[in-house]
Design a protein around this motif. Sequence first.
Motif, PDB file in Angstrom:
ATOM      1  N   ARG A 207       6.669  85.906 -71.192  1.00 38.59           N
ATOM      2  CA  ARG A 207       5.949  87.122 -70.837  1.00 38.59           C
ATOM      3  C   ARG A 207       5.437  87.066 -69.395  1.00 38.59           C
ATOM      4  NH1 ARG A 207       4.481  86.363 -76.322  1.00 38.59           N
ATOM      5  NH2 ARG A 207       5.164  88.119 -77.608  1.00 38.59           N
ATOM      6  N   ALA A 208       5.239  88.254 -68.820  1.00 39.05           N
ATOM      7  CA  ALA A 208       4.732  88.357 -67.455  1.00 39.05           C
ATOM      8  C   ALA A 208       3.307  87.834 -67.368  1.00 39.05           C
ATOM      9  CB  ALA A 208       4.784  89.815 -66.995  1.00 39.05           C
ATOM     10  N   GLN A 209       2.939  87.350 -66.184  1.00 41.59           N
ATOM     11  CA  GLN A 209       1.581  86.881 -65.914  1.00 41.59           C
ATOM     12  C   GLN A 209       0.935  87.796 -64.879  1.00 41.59           C
ATOM     13  OE1 GLN A 209      -0.076  83.894 -67.164  1.00 41.59           O
ATOM     14  NE2 GLN A 209       1.558  84.050 -68.691  1.00 41.59           N
ATOM     15  N   ALA A 210      -0.280  88.237 -65.149  1.00 42.68           N
ATOM     16  CA  ALA A 210      -1.031  89.068 -64.202  1.00 42.68           C
ATOM     17  C   ALA A 210      -2.085  88.211 -63.521  1.00 42.68           C
ATOM     18  CB  ALA A 210      -1.690  90.241 -64.918  1.00 42.68           C
ATOM     19  N   ASN A 211      -2.207  88.354 -62.218  1.00 42.95           N
ATOM     20  CA  ASN A 211      -3.182  87.595 -61.442  1.00 42.95           C
ATOM     21  C   ASN A 211      -4.510  88.340 -61.372  1.00 42.95           C
ATOM     22  OD1 ASN A 211      -1.384  85.456 -60.724  1.00 42.95           O
ATOM     23  ND2 ASN A 211      -0.406  86.852 -59.263  1.00 42.95           N
ATOM     24  N   VAL A 212      -5.616  87.585 -61.421  1.00 42.08           N
ATOM     25  CA  VAL A 212      -6.961  88.163 -61.380  1.00 42.08           C
ATOM     26  C   VAL A 212      -7.627  87.743 -60.079  1.00 42.08           C
ATOM     27  CG1 VAL A 212      -9.187  88.313 -62.564  1.00 42.08           C
ATOM     28  CG2 VAL A 212      -7.089  87.928 -63.889  1.00 42.08           C
ATOM     29  N   THR A 213      -8.182  88.732 -59.360  1.00 43.20           N
ATOM     30  CA  THR A 213      -8.970  88.444 -58.166  1.00 43.20           C
ATOM     31  C   THR A 213     -10.311  89.147 -58.265  1.00 43.20           C
ATOM     32  OG1 THR A 213      -8.009  90.315 -56.951  1.00 43.20           O
ATOM     33  CG2 THR A 213      -6.932  88.165 -56.684  1.00 43.20           C
ATOM     34  N   VAL A 214     -11.337  88.513 -57.687  1.00 39.68           N
ATOM     35  CA  VAL A 214     -12.684  89.087 -57.643  1.00 39.68           C
ATOM     36  C   VAL A 214     -13.108  89.110 -56.184  1.00 39.68           C
ATOM     37  CG1 VAL A 214     -15.060  88.888 -58.449  1.00 39.68           C
ATOM     38  CG2 VAL A 214     -13.181  88.109 -59.906  1.00 39.68           C
ATOM     39  N   GLY A 215     -13.246  90.310 -55.640  1.00 41.83           N
ATOM     40  CA  GLY A 215     -13.580  90.420 -54.222  1.00 41.83           C
ATOM     41  C   GLY A 215     -12.525  89.753 -53.343  1.00 41.83           C
ATOM     42  N   GLY A 216     -11.265  89.779 -53.772  1.00 45.64           N
ATOM     43  CA  GLY A 216     -10.181  89.156 -53.032  1.00 45.64           C
ATOM     44  C   GLY A 216     -10.024  87.674 -53.274  1.00 45.64           C
ATOM     45  N   VAL A 217     -10.928  87.058 -54.041  1.00 46.58           N
ATOM     46  CA  VAL A 217     -10.875  85.633 -54.317  1.00 46.58           C
ATOM     47  C   VAL A 217     -10.111  85.412 -55.624  1.00 46.58           C
ATOM     48  CG1 VAL A 217     -12.230  83.553 -54.772  1.00 46.58           C
ATOM     49  CG2 VAL A 217     -13.081  85.288 -53.172  1.00 46.58           C
ATOM     50  N   PRO A 218      -9.062  84.575 -55.647  1.00 47.81           N
ATOM     51  CA  PRO A 218      -8.328  84.320 -56.879  1.00 47.81           C
ATOM     52  C   PRO A 218      -9.241  83.795 -57.980  1.00 47.81           C
ATOM     53  CG  PRO A 218      -7.120  83.463 -54.991  1.00 47.81           C
ATOM     54  CD  PRO A 218      -8.484  83.865 -54.487  1.00 47.81           C
ATOM     55  N   ALA A 219      -9.090  84.342 -59.183  1.00 46.99           N
ATOM     56  CA  ALA A 219      -9.952  83.951 -60.308  1.00 46.99           C
ATOM     57  C   ALA A 219      -9.142  83.696 -61.566  1.00 46.99           C
ATOM     58  CB  ALA A 219     -11.009  85.027 -60.557  1.00 46.99           C
TER      59      ALA A 219
END
Length: 382
Positions: A207-219
Amino acid sequence: MAPVAHGVESSVTVNFTDCEVHKSPYTTNQQIGGETDWTTTLRLDHPSPIPVGDEVTVEAELGPLPPGTMPESMDDLRVQVYHLEFVNSVSGPLKLYSDNWIGDWDRNTPLALPEIEQEDSYAVAGLWDHRPKKIYLLFTGKDAGGEFIEYSFACDQVVNPQPILTTAVYDLSATPSLVLDRYQAQPGHTVAFTGKHLLAAAPTMPRAQANVTVGGVPAGAVEVDDSGAVRGGFTVPAGLSGTVEVRVSNGMRSATAPLAISALPGGGVGGVDVNNPATWHPHAQGGLVDHQAKVRVAAKKVRTGKKLKLGGSGFAPGEAVVIRAKGRKGKGKKLVTKVVNANAAGAIKANLKLRGAAKGTWRLTAIGVASGRGGATKFKVR
């Protein structure tokens, strides 16, 4: 490569209860006999994953109706499945129908019901967890004297705790969306989120993976399920303040939500100012206990001046947990507080010193200030 939708087949034993036979249901609606049960094997075959709006073939098969279910034999028997119903957690139920000519039938023999085959489609994306719920059969034919007769047979059941199978429905044209469990936080807080419609193409395996960022910072990253949904959480990175954008991205598909971050005051414990409830998770502000966590004491009775051993579980990993014990009557100290941090499993252990504590019944609460999860119990001081 994207998997082609294929038939997912599963069988389950269904215990239909409250089964009733009625004669001439559209006129007198007279019940024949008392309520009975029907335990049968139900098979469902359903393509998955499928796009919203696509018409697919659904197949279902019920085991035979037991001998003696109907009050009399019938000639030129016609049996309509009207309907076989499956409930789910997404939208309206899946209802299957069929119309079957049986011919002459002896009530003392089992009645084999033909397979149901129906074209269907879905208007809402999601994971449809089909759970058998109801069956309604309509019998029409002729009695021994050649007269027209009509009966109905209807059953219900407590919905199975597990679905017979799950159908994934996705919508590539829908607008992605993201929902946070809170919209105000501080660095170190844990924020949970859910998102929808984040598939950029038909579901793939892996399955596909979605990336999470908070204020541009990888999370972190999260898996996109076959309906396009994501579920996960992140820890607010240090050094952020003000209103920032939380973004979950799968290639060209992304969804955002705002998050207001306030800087930590000095002396915070576990990344949270435990002395200021206004900075806690909304569920925990004012000491509110929502009972999502558990707290327990080693002994329900303890002598004044001794230590009370306690433990708890269900808190967010690493969060600050405020423990508060309060007495009601008697002379002496009536409030004892302590702050501990949950371990990686969300569990806590602590000792409360009850020196000078008032005798009587005390109430103890433990509240995670980042998650809002809490638990409560009582003990007595002797």
